[in-house]
Design a protein around this motif. Structure first.
Motif, short mmCIF file in Angstrom:
data_model
loop_
_atom_site.label_atom_id
_atom_site.label_comp_id
_atom_site.label_asym_id
_atom_site.label_seq_id
_atom_site.Cartn_x
_atom_site.Cartn_y
_atom_site.Cartn_z
N MET A 34 -31.03 -7.40 50.83
CA MET A 34 -30.38 -7.08 49.58
C MET A 34 -31.48 -6.36 48.60
N ILE A 35 -30.97 -5.51 47.77
CA ILE A 35 -31.62 -4.76 46.64
C ILE A 35 -31.36 -5.55 45.33
N ARG A 36 -32.68 -6.03 44.74
CA ARG A 36 -32.39 -6.75 43.54
C ARG A 36 -33.30 -5.94 42.60
N LEU A 37 -32.49 -5.78 41.57
CA LEU A 37 -33.19 -4.60 40.39
C LEU A 37 -33.53 -5.52 39.47
N ILE A 38 -34.80 -5.03 38.72
CA ILE A 38 -35.42 -5.58 37.71
C ILE A 38 -35.54 -4.40 36.80
#
Length: 464
Positions: A34-38
């Motif tokens: 999963m890509i998790r954005l900051i």
């Protein structure tokens, strides 16, 4: 390069086909992949535009780290606007940390794996270096660097990213503008275009001119700009800011998928810079501030006129091809107009020209003008069109009194804001692949060498 739907189940399949494993899944992809954005200190509206649409395989929870203040609130307001719009609303959930230690807190928390940077550029190069050094992927708005003394730091950041096996990439939206894509495509049809001319400093083979405006409408409302946007020590001068796009396009169109060696392939000819002036009333209209802040007073004359070095021009040679790029900032566009782009590629058989003036109703339009006689070009176009149409179905040409207009179906005319989604999708594909094309990193380095060295040259030159 075929255009794809904004949110595509096909994209999901392509992006995460390799992710069918025994890990726990969430419904959008495996937890592992999963890509998790900051979002780091969002001070530019481009940070919000990355989230104007949802992406398959990207967590809807986005962690934001920023100092408390109006910049982060404007960002959150834009995201809320996307979440509550009537047409295809997004469903982002912003988890916000506000504090003076926001950067260290981001590194310590490790709440995501992709850091989006679009804001004040004064410390951006430092942030990039430290973030990739901590093992995060970075998707950064342009410019990644605004001065020559930070250029080597940016080079080192790319080397660090390679060592850490993370991807550092900048947001080059203009590659997804349809007339630019078609200009590139037609330039690769040798029977139509011939070969790229060498040009001269007075008559370059490639010219790209961009006109922008401080007062503008974004996502349906007048954009509020932070006051520091007018401080070149924080935003960067125009010659190292918007020209990043133009230099990128020169490389991308003239030498597609080829590696540029900045030490061998780039030679600066001349560069210049000049100011856009605005009065206090105009400044108030775009910043909602009643006075010039102290850090801008160095650029204020007669206590009332702010002079911003937002304009610049670079003349240079790329592998012996003469090119010119320029950016101009006006305060406000004429009624019915907006930011505009002009571009010409001069071939031995035809010129490919993008115009976006009043005659084009301020819509970018691509023209083909023969340099070898209309009859020869017309025959070549009939032969070349099927190849163009295979990549871009529905594209056609219409004969004019002089040359041809390229007819582009409405489905391709997305607009600048949609292009942020295109770049993000491309970056997500690179993350899935675990790598970028071999030419991307050296060409990013070459691009920023060109802009930062041009600024140094312009400062030494006689000013307009």
């Amino acid at each position: 390069m075929k255009l794809i739907p904004t949110v595509s189940s096909l994209f999901l399949a392509a992006l995460f086909a390799a992710c069918q494993s025994s890990e726990k899944t969430t419904g959008q992809g495996s937890e592992k992949d999963m890509i998790r954005l900051i979002t780091l200190d969002p001070g530019h509206f481009h940070a919000a535009l990355v989230q104007k649409t949802m992406y398959d395989g990207v967590d809807s929870v986005v962690h934001v780290y920023a100092p408390d203040g109006p910049d982060v609130q404007l960002h959150l307001d834009k995201i809320q606007g996307y979440n509550t719009r009537a047409d295809e609303p997004t469903h982002w959930k912003e988890e916000v940390y506000k504090g003076s230690d926001f950067f260290d807190k981001m590194i310590a928390d490790r709440a995501g794996n992709v850091v989006v940077m679009a804001g004040n550029n004064r410390l951006k190069t430092d942030y990039i270096q430290k973030t990739v050094g901590a093992g995060f992927n970075v998707l950064a708005d342009k410019p990644m660097v605004i001065s020559s003394d930070k250029f080597n730091e940016l080079k080192d950041a790319f080397a660090t990213a390679d060592q850490k096996k993370v991807l550092l990439y900048d947001i080059m939206t203009e590659r997804y503008e349809i007339t630019t894509m078609l200009q590139r495509a037609f330039s690769r049809q040798a029977d139509v275009f011939g070969t790229l001319q060498k040009g001269t400093p007075e008559n370059p083979a490639v010219t790209k001119e961009s006109v922008h405006h401080f007062y503008k409408n974004v996502s349906g409302s007048i954009l509020t700009r932070p006051a520091w946007f007018m401080d070149v020590a924080q935003q960067g001068e125009g010659i190292v800011d918007v020209t990043t796009h133009l230099v990128d396009l020169v490389q991308w169109e003239c030498f597609p998928e080829q590696t540029i060696d900045y030490g061998k392939d780039i030679r600066l000819t001349s560069a210049r810079r000049w100011t856009t002036d605005m009065n206090l009333s105009q400044f108030k209209a775009i910043t909602k501030q009643n006075a010039f802040p102290d850090y801008l007073k160095k650029d204020v004359v007669n206590d009332s006129i702010l002079r911003v070095y937002s304009n610049g021009e670079i003349n240079y040679q790329l592998r012996g091809i003469h090119a010119k790029v320029s950016v101009t900032w006006a305060y406000k566009a004429p009624e019915g107009a907006g930011d505009t782009h002009y571009s010409i590629m001069r071939g031995t058989k035809a010129n490919l020209i993008i115009r976006q003036g009043a005659e084009q109703q301020y819509k970018p339009t691509l023209y083909i003008e023969s340099a070898s006689g209309d009859a020869a070009t017309e025959t070549a176009l009939k032969t070349a069109l099927p190849a163009i149409q295979k990549e871009f179905p529905g594209i056609d040409v219409r004969k004019l009194a002089k040359g041809w207009e390229v007819i582009i179906p409405e489905k391709y005319k997305e607009g600048h804001e949609a292009h942020f989604g295109r770049v993000t999708q491309k970056y997500l594909q690179y993350l899935k692949d675990g790598k970028m094309p071999a030419w991307e990193v050296p060409n990013m380095i070459a691009k920023y060498y060109t802009t930062t060295q041009a600024l140094e040259l312009a400062k030494k030159s006689k000013q307009k």
